[in-house]
Design a protein around this motif. Structure first.
Motif, PDB file in Angstrom:
ATOM      1  N   SER A  80      -2.276  11.721  -8.238  1.00 33.40           N
ATOM      2  CA  SER A  80      -3.498  11.380  -7.513  1.00 33.40           C
ATOM      3  C   SER A  80      -4.662  12.100  -8.192  1.00 33.40           C
ATOM      4  CB  SER A  80      -3.402  11.811  -6.053  1.00 33.40           C
ATOM      5  OG  SER A  80      -3.445  13.216  -5.979  1.00 33.40           O
ATOM      6  N   MET A  81      -5.857  11.580  -7.949  1.00 32.76           N
ATOM      7  CA  MET A  81      -7.062  12.187  -8.518  1.00 32.76           C
ATOM      8  C   MET A  81      -7.220  13.619  -7.979  1.00 32.76           C
ATOM      9  SD  MET A  81      -9.571  11.918 -10.457  1.00 32.76           S
ATOM     10  CE  MET A  81     -10.831  13.139 -10.556  1.00 32.76           C
ATOM     11  N   GLU A  82      -6.937  13.765  -6.675  1.00 34.34           N
ATOM     12  CA  GLU A  82      -7.120  15.075  -6.048  1.00 34.34           C
ATOM     13  C   GLU A  82      -6.173  16.126  -6.650  1.00 34.34           C
ATOM     14  OE1 GLU A  82      -6.971  14.819  -1.801  1.00 34.34           O
ATOM     15  OE2 GLU A  82      -6.943  17.008  -1.636  1.00 34.34           O
ATOM     16  N   LYS A  83      -4.914  15.730  -6.840  1.00 32.19           N
ATOM     17  CA  LYS A  83      -3.927  16.659  -7.409  1.00 32.19           C
ATOM     18  C   LYS A  83      -4.319  17.001  -8.855  1.00 32.19           C
ATOM     19  CE  LYS A  83       0.627  18.178  -7.732  1.00 32.19           C
ATOM     20  NZ  LYS A  83       0.558  18.854  -8.992  1.00 32.19           N
ATOM     21  N   THR A  84      -4.772  15.987  -9.588  1.00 36.92           N
ATOM     22  CA  THR A  84      -5.178  16.212 -10.976  1.00 36.92           C
ATOM     23  C   THR A  84      -6.325  17.222 -11.031  1.00 36.92           C
ATOM     24  OG1 THR A  84      -4.611  13.912 -11.417  1.00 36.92           O
ATOM     25  CG2 THR A  84      -5.888  15.035 -13.107  1.00 36.92           C
ATOM     26  N   TYR A  85      -7.293  17.051 -10.112  1.00 37.13           N
ATOM     27  CA  TYR A  85      -8.448  17.956 -10.069  1.00 37.13           C
ATOM     28  C   TYR A  85      -7.980  19.385  -9.769  1.00 37.13           C
ATOM     29  CZ  TYR A  85     -12.920  20.009  -8.767  1.00 37.13           C
ATOM     30  OH  TYR A  85     -14.019  20.828  -8.705  1.00 37.13           O
ATOM     31  N   GLN A  86      -7.065  19.501  -8.792  1.00 43.32           N
ATOM     32  CA  GLN A  86      -6.579  20.836  -8.408  1.00 43.32           C
ATOM     33  C   GLN A  86      -5.812  21.502  -9.552  1.00 43.32           C
ATOM     34  OE1 GLN A  86      -4.367  20.057  -4.889  1.00 43.32           O
ATOM     35  NE2 GLN A  86      -6.181  20.035  -3.585  1.00 43.32           N
ATOM     36  N   ASP A  87      -4.933  20.729 -10.216  1.00 40.52           N
ATOM     37  CA  ASP A  87      -4.148  21.282 -11.330  1.00 40.52           C
ATOM     38  C   ASP A  87      -5.079  21.769 -12.439  1.00 40.52           C
ATOM     39  OD1 ASP A  87      -1.875  20.675  -9.985  1.00 40.52           O
ATOM     40  OD2 ASP A  87      -1.283  18.985 -11.236  1.00 40.52           O
ATOM     41  N   LEU A  88      -6.045  20.916 -12.773  1.00 43.33           N
ATOM     42  CA  LEU A  88      -6.968  21.237 -13.862  1.00 43.33           C
ATOM     43  C   LEU A  88      -7.808  22.483 -13.516  1.00 43.33           C
ATOM     44  CD1 LEU A  88      -8.374  18.888 -16.252  1.00 43.33           C
ATOM     45  CD2 LEU A  88     -10.180  19.905 -14.948  1.00 43.33           C
ATOM     46  N   SER A  89      -8.274  22.551 -12.272  1.00 42.85           N
ATOM     47  CA  SER A  89      -9.083  23.706 -11.867  1.00 42.85           C
ATOM     48  C   SER A  89      -8.235  24.979 -11.882  1.00 42.85           C
ATOM     49  CB  SER A  89      -9.638  23.520 -10.454  1.00 42.85           C
ATOM     50  OG  SER A  89     -10.305  22.309 -10.371  1.00 42.85           O
ATOM     51  N   GLY A  90      -6.964  24.846 -11.470  1.00 44.87           N
ATOM     52  CA  GLY A  90      -6.065  26.002 -11.471  1.00 44.87           C
ATOM     53  C   GLY A  90      -5.828  26.515 -12.875  1.00 44.87           C
ATOM     54  N   ARG A  91      -5.624  25.592 -13.817  1.00 42.54           N
ATOM     55  CA  ARG A  91      -5.387  25.995 -15.213  1.00 42.54           C
ATOM     56  C   ARG A  91      -6.627  26.666 -15.785  1.00 42.54           C
ATOM     57  NH1 ARG A  91      -3.847  20.843 -18.404  1.00 42.54           N
ATOM     58  NH2 ARG A  91      -3.704  22.298 -20.107  1.00 42.54           N
ATOM     59  N   ASP A  92      -7.784  26.077 -15.481  1.00 43.42           N
ATOM     60  CA  ASP A  92      -9.068  26.643 -15.948  1.00 43.42           C
ATOM     61  C   ASP A  92      -9.261  28.060 -15.465  1.00 43.42           C
ATOM     62  OD1 ASP A  92     -10.073  24.507 -17.167  1.00 43.42           O
ATOM     63  OD2 ASP A  92     -11.768  24.232 -15.804  1.00 43.42           O
ATOM     64  N   GLU A  93      -9.002  28.232 -14.177  1.00 44.61           N
ATOM     65  CA  GLU A  93      -9.205  29.536 -13.548  1.00 44.61           C
ATOM     66  C   GLU A  93      -8.300  30.574 -14.223  1.00 44.61           C
ATOM     67  OE1 GLU A  93     -11.370  30.393 -11.504  1.00 44.61           O
ATOM     68  OE2 GLU A  93     -10.641  32.262 -10.619  1.00 44.61           O
ATOM     69  N   ARG A  94      -7.021  30.193 -14.459  1.00 44.09           N
ATOM     70  CA  ARG A  94      -6.091  31.121 -15.115  1.00 44.09           C
ATOM     71  C   ARG A  94      -6.560  31.438 -16.533  1.00 44.09           C
ATOM     72  NH1 ARG A  94      -1.852  28.903 -12.172  1.00 44.09           N
ATOM     73  NH2 ARG A  94      -1.575  27.145 -13.570  1.00 44.09           N
ATOM     74  N   ASP A  95      -6.997  30.390 -17.269  1.00 48.82           N
ATOM     75  CA  ASP A  95      -7.442  30.601 -18.655  1.00 48.82           C
ATOM     76  C   ASP A  95      -8.689  31.494 -18.714  1.00 48.82           C
ATOM     77  OD1 ASP A  95      -5.435  29.064 -19.772  1.00 48.82           O
ATOM     78  OD2 ASP A  95      -6.670  27.268 -19.988  1.00 48.82           O
ATOM     79  N   ARG A  96      -9.607  31.293 -17.768  1.00 51.15           N
ATOM     80  CA  ARG A  96     -10.877  32.023 -17.827  1.00 51.15           C
ATOM     81  C   ARG A  96     -10.755  33.462 -17.339  1.00 51.15           C
ATOM     82  NH1 ARG A  96     -15.034  27.958 -18.616  1.00 51.15           N
ATOM     83  NH2 ARG A  96     -14.441  25.999 -17.632  1.00 51.15           N
ATOM     84  N   THR A  97      -9.747  33.727 -16.495  1.00 48.92           N
ATOM     85  CA  THR A  97      -9.690  35.062 -15.877  1.00 48.92           C
ATOM     86  C   THR A  97      -8.540  35.928 -16.381  1.00 48.92           C
ATOM     87  OG1 THR A  97      -8.378  34.159 -14.048  1.00 48.92           O
ATOM     88  CG2 THR A  97     -10.752  34.271 -13.711  1.00 48.92           C
ATOM     89  N   ARG A  98      -7.717  35.414 -17.303  1.00 56.85           N
ATOM     90  CA  ARG A  98      -6.588  36.255 -17.749  1.00 56.85           C
ATOM     91  C   ARG A  98      -7.103  37.463 -18.532  1.00 56.85           C
ATOM     92  NH1 ARG A  98      -4.770  31.448 -21.448  1.00 56.85           N
ATOM     93  NH2 ARG A  98      -6.205  31.716 -23.162  1.00 56.85           N
ATOM     94  N   ALA A  99      -6.251  38.513 -18.539  1.00 59.77           N
ATOM     95  CA  ALA A  99      -6.685  39.768 -19.156  1.00 59.77           C
ATOM     96  C   ALA A  99      -6.774  39.651 -20.679  1.00 59.77           C
ATOM     97  CB  ALA A  99      -5.710  40.874 -18.773  1.00 59.77           C
ATOM     98  N   VAL A 100      -5.824  38.907 -21.274  1.00 57.78           N
ATOM     99  CA  VAL A 100      -5.779  38.816 -22.735  1.00 57.78           C
ATOM    100  C   VAL A 100      -6.349  37.476 -23.194  1.00 57.78           C
ATOM    101  CG1 VAL A 100      -4.251  38.885 -24.749  1.00 57.78           C
ATOM    102  CG2 VAL A 100      -3.678  40.189 -22.712  1.00 57.78           C
ATOM    103  N   ALA A 101      -7.271  37.538 -24.142  1.00 57.91           N
ATOM    104  CA  ALA A 101      -7.860  36.338 -24.744  1.00 57.91           C
ATOM    105  C   ALA A 101      -8.289  35.290 -23.718  1.00 57.91           C
ATOM    106  CB  ALA A 101      -6.883  35.717 -25.753  1.00 57.91           C
ATOM    107  N   PRO A 102      -9.157  35.660 -22.774  1.00 55.35           N
ATOM    108  CA  PRO A 102      -9.619  34.664 -21.800  1.00 55.35           C
ATOM    109  C   PRO A 102     -10.470  33.588 -22.481  1.00 55.35           C
ATOM    110  CG  PRO A 102     -10.903  36.670 -21.608  1.00 55.35           C
ATOM    111  CD  PRO A 102      -9.812  36.959 -22.600  1.00 55.35           C
TER     112      PRO A 102
END
Ligand code: C5P
Length: 219
Positions: free
Chosen positions: A165-187
């Motif tokens: 679904s569009m909603e699930k896709t949006y949530q997955d993508l936002s979750g991945r973004d958040e993890r990528d942007r906030t991780r301690a190593v190589a954000p």
């Protein structure tokens, strides 16, 4: 000569990187495929992607090879071709998690740099301009509105035969973004010397033309 392209998921990086590489006659290095290969091995071994200890223990016996054939890229994990298994939703979710493990990033650093030594390369990922090839003469950082990126990703998933679904896709993508942007190593952050391009309302060919002009200006 290395051209670095970084940015979040669904921003169009892979498509523009592949086209740019083809127009310039460069090798296209999709670094996300390497994290996906580690995730594939993790899942195949029955290991939880959050279990950094077990994943670190798996690395010494892991071999990942990228083969470049007629513009296509094959990924071999311990000599098995897994290219067609790397883009499933399960591997995508696991790749986002294992990529935050410092030992995984450290292990993949020389793998990426070795490929960079093969000559002229367009390398695409999250930390290419900041960590992998910090002295690349040309760096781009692509951005786009999160809804636009989710719509693009949703179209890709549906075209590949996945039910999402569009909603699930949006949530997955936002979750991945958040993890990528906030991780301690190589954000995920733009390198200080990266050229920022907002692709929200640009066509792929316009982005590629903009990049070609920037490359021509420095060569
Ligand atoms: O680009 P792609 O979606 O194939 O990448 C899969 C995952 O690998 C991303 O969600 C990201 O967390 C991670 N990745 C990374 N650094 C890179 C490339 C990908 O952390 N250079």
């Amino acid at each position: 000569m290395i051209i670095a392209i970084d940015g979040p998921a669904g921003v169009g990086k892979s498509t523009v990187a592949r086209q740019l590489a083809s127009r310039l006659g460069y090798l296209y290095l999709d670094t996300g495929a390497l994290y996906r290969a580690v995730a594939w091995r993790t899942l195949r071994s029955g290991i939880d992607p959050t279990d950094s200890k077990q994943i670190s223990a798996l690395l010494p016996a892991l071999s990942i090879q990228m083969l470049f054939q007629n513009g296509a890229m094959l990924v071999l994990v311990n000599d098995v071709d897994v290219t067609n298994e790397l883009r499933t939703p399960d591997v995508t979710a696991a790749a986002s998690i294992v990529s935050a493990i410092p030992a995984v990033r450290e292990w993949l650093l020389p793998v990426q740099r070795q490929i960079g030594q093969r000559g002229s390369v367009v390398a695409e990922g999250r930390d290419i301009g900041t960590k992998i090839f910090p002295s690349a003469p040309i760096k781009f950082f692509l951005e786009a509105d999160a809804t636009v990126r989710a719509e693009r990703r949703h179209r890709e998933l549906v075209a590949a035969g996945h039910h999402a679904s569009m909603e699930k896709t949006y949530q997955d993508l936002s979750g991945r973004d958040e993890r990528d942007r906030t991780r301690a190593v190589a954000p995920l952050v733009p390198a200080a010397d990266a050229r920022l391009i907002d692709t929200s309302s640009l066509r792929i060919e316009d982005v590629v033309e903009q990049m070609l002009a920037a490359v021509a200006a420095v060569s």
